[in-house]
Design a protein around this motif. Structure first.
Motif, PDB file in Angstrom:
ATOM      1  N   ASP A 160      -5.961  -4.648  -0.235  1.00  0.00           N
ATOM      2  CA  ASP A 160      -5.774  -4.577  -1.686  1.00  0.00           C
ATOM      3  C   ASP A 160      -4.354  -5.051  -1.981  1.00  0.00           C
TER       4      ASP A 160
ATOM      5  N   ALA B  29       0.638  -0.420   2.236  1.00  0.00           N
ATOM      6  CA  ALA B  29      -0.720   0.099   2.040  1.00  0.00           C
ATOM      7  C   ALA B  29      -1.639  -0.969   1.463  1.00  0.00           C
TER       8      ALA B  29
ATOM      9  N   SER C 271      -3.262   5.993   0.462  1.00  0.00           N
ATOM     10  CA  SER C 271      -2.761   5.530   1.759  1.00  0.00           C
ATOM     11  C   SER C 271      -1.241   5.399   1.740  1.00  0.00           C
TER      12      SER C 271
ATOM     13  N   LYS D 166      -5.201  -1.794   3.309  1.00  0.00           N
ATOM     14  CA  LYS D 166      -6.465  -1.554   2.622  1.00  0.00           C
ATOM     15  C   LYS D 166      -7.057  -2.821   2.011  1.00  0.00           C
TER      16      LYS D 166
ATOM     17  N   LEU E  95      -7.625   4.580  -3.422  1.00  0.00           N
ATOM     18  CA  LEU E  95      -7.541   4.774  -1.976  1.00  0.00           C
ATOM     19  C   LEU E  95      -6.292   4.103  -1.410  1.00  0.00           C
ATOM     20  N   THR E  96      -5.866   3.020  -2.032  1.00  0.00           N
ATOM     21  CA  THR E  96      -4.649   2.339  -1.594  1.00  0.00           C
ATOM     22  C   THR E  96      -3.418   3.180  -1.908  1.00  0.00           C
TER      23      THR E  96
ATOM     24  N   HIS F  62      -9.292   9.338   5.626  1.00  0.00           N
ATOM     25  CA  HIS F  62      -9.181   9.905   4.286  1.00  0.00           C
ATOM     26  C   HIS F  62     -10.243  10.973   4.037  1.00  0.00           C
TER      27      HIS F  62
END
Length: 258
Positions: free
Chosen positions: A92, A86, A56, A90, A52-53, A146
């Motif tokens: 992360d 990102a 992004s 996120k 997901l990162t 997303h």
């Protein structure tokens, strides 16, 4: 209705690419559409950031170059900065030193990690400045909706419709997730609603394995399997998005053959 063979060929090419060992892309020599997003995702894998990162980061990259000309800025620098940004968005995070070394080594295959010298500090400063430039260009709107959450919901529902036996017989979920992640290589992902993208990735997975959803009638737009999820997705829009996804694999083939 599109030829089903066209859809199935996407899955076959994807599986073939996984079994064949591809030589590393020389990004400095390849000038093809989609090559910089490939660089971004290769670096994301090396940095071990979450899917997901990396998605992004790709969206940030595409949104930035939707506002400016790609000839005005170093695309690889923006990609590196998008990864770093990102990670913060996120939750992360990655160390900027890791971003610098991974992106530099990916662009310059075989080179050792940079020493803490002039080149390192120059790249570090460039990434930080690019981060601020991206934020200003996007008017500090870094919120991203997303398709992943929609895909998860649709898959859970569809699993109950198809039944465990059919669902577990082919990797529908894995293929749909792969199609979604791969679609982030294209700036065309910005042109479509997240819910529509999720449906089309799942639809492409179903088409690839020839799975028919019970009680669905593809000849009737009102009876398509996805109508209960998204009533505003027309058949024309549905196939437009699928064609955009398929285009990613055509670009991949061109890059691999370079």
């Amino acid at each position: 209705m599109k030829n089903l063979l066209d859809v199935m060929s996407v899955q076959k090419r994807s599986e073939a690419n996984k079994t064949q060992k591809q030589k590393p892309t020389d990004y400095r020599k390849v000038d093809k559409p989609g090559v910089v997003p490939r660089f971004l995702f290769e670096c994301a894998i090396k940095l071990q950031i979450k899917p997901l990162t990396s998605a992004s980061a790709a969206i940030i990259f595409h949104r930035f170059f939707k506002e400016v000309s790609s000839t005005d800025y170093d695309e690889y620098l923006i990609a590196a900065s998008a990864l770093y940004l990102a990670g913060k968005i996120k939750d992360d995070p990655v160390k900027i030193r890791d971003v610098i070394n991974v992106t530099h080594n990916t662009l310059n295959r075989g080179t050792p990690p940079l020493e803490l010298g002039d080149e390192y500090w120059s790249i570090r400063d460039a990434i930080v400045q690019a981060e601020l430039l991206i934020a200003r260009t996007l008017k500090f709107d870094l919120n991203i909706e997303h398709p992943h959450k929609y895909l998860l919901y649709y898959m859970k529902t569809l699993q109950s419709w198809l039944g465990h036996t059919i669902w577990s017989s082919v990797p529908i979920a894995k293929s749909a997730a792969s199609f979604l992640q791969d679609f982030h290589h294209s700036s065309k992902i910005l042109n479509h609603k997240p819910s529509h993208i999720a449906i089309c990735c799942l639809s492409l997975a179903l088409q690839s394995y020839g799975i028919q959803v019970p009680l669905a009638d593809e000849s009737d737009e009102a009876s398509m399997w996805y109508t209960p999820f998204v009533s505003d997705l027309t058949k024309e829009k549905h196939w437009e998005i699928i064609e955009d996804i398929i285009e990613i694999y055509k670009q991949e083939s061109e890059i691999n053959s370079f």
